[in-house]
Design a protein around this motif. Structure first.
Motif: not given
Length: 219
Positions: A88-101
């Motif tokens: 897969g490919k993880e989408i960049p997030s501003t806060d990986t503790k709160l939101r990850r895709t």
């Protein structure tokens, strides 16, 4: 087999594919783009137990998101998105503790599939419940999915752009202070038709079950 980068927006997903298809299917791989349990000590004389949680944050079931790209089994990735890289490919997030895709997408022949799995961690159970209700209110026409987290909801929609059909399923799950959102869609660029509703709905639910299990397993 060829895979194809597309954005999260459905329209943005389709238009690049149509353009690339006209150019001879020269495609490359890449990415397309919450519940608080209150606890208080009631010891005599107004004295609190030293071990009792002193803040709401201490009683959150989930403090951070699991790794989304490891949340769906390899077997199910191969089944749901034939030809996709299972990592897969993880989408960049501003806060990986709160939101990850994480996203998986691939074009096998003329048959295209796309899968997104997102985790969102909120401050409390109440906050997650509120967001869950807001989300399903925006996606009418679906139904409850028993056995997924505290509550789960699934909806499937068909869209047509330039005579090309795409069918997309969304599953939203609230589990304590976390939300799990799965998006799964497909198109056939030869027939211009979309997969059956049952295929997309069951596929999205299958991925959601894996994702909820990963969330609970990482607690």
């Amino acid at each position: 087999m060829r895979s194809l980068p597309l954005s999260l927006a459905l329209t943005a997903r389709l238009s690049p594919v149509v353009v690339l298809a006209a150019a001879g299917w020269t495609l490359s791989s890449g990415p397309a783009p919450t519940v608080d349990h209150e606890s208080a000590s009631k010891g005599g004389g107004g004295t609190k137990s030293a071990s009792a949680p002193s803040t709401a944050a201490a009683s959150k079931t989930y403090a951070s998101s699991p790794a989304p790209c490891g949340s769906v089994t390899v077997k199910n990735i191969k089944s749901l998105v034939p030809g996709a890289k299972t990592a897969g490919k993880e989408i960049p997030s501003t806060d990986t503790k709160l939101r990850r895709t994480c996203s998986w997408n691939a074009l096998k022949g003329y048959d295209y599939r796309w899968l997104d799995v997102s985790f969102e961690i909120t401050d409390s159970d109440e906050s997650a419940q509120k967001t869950y209700k807001e989300r399903i209110g925006e996606k009418s026409g679906g139904g409850d999915v028993p056995g997924l987290g505290d509550q789960g909801y699934s909806v499937v929609n068909l869209t047509t752009e330039d005579k090309q059909q795409t069918r997309e399923g969304t599953v939203i799950v609230q589990a304590s202070n976390a939300l799990v959102v799965v998006t799964y869609n497909g198109s056939d660029f030869e027939s211009k038709k979309a997969p059956d509703t049952d295929v997309i709905n069951k596929g999205a639910i299958k991925a959601a079950k894996d994702a909820v299990a990963a969330l609970e397993g990482g607690r």
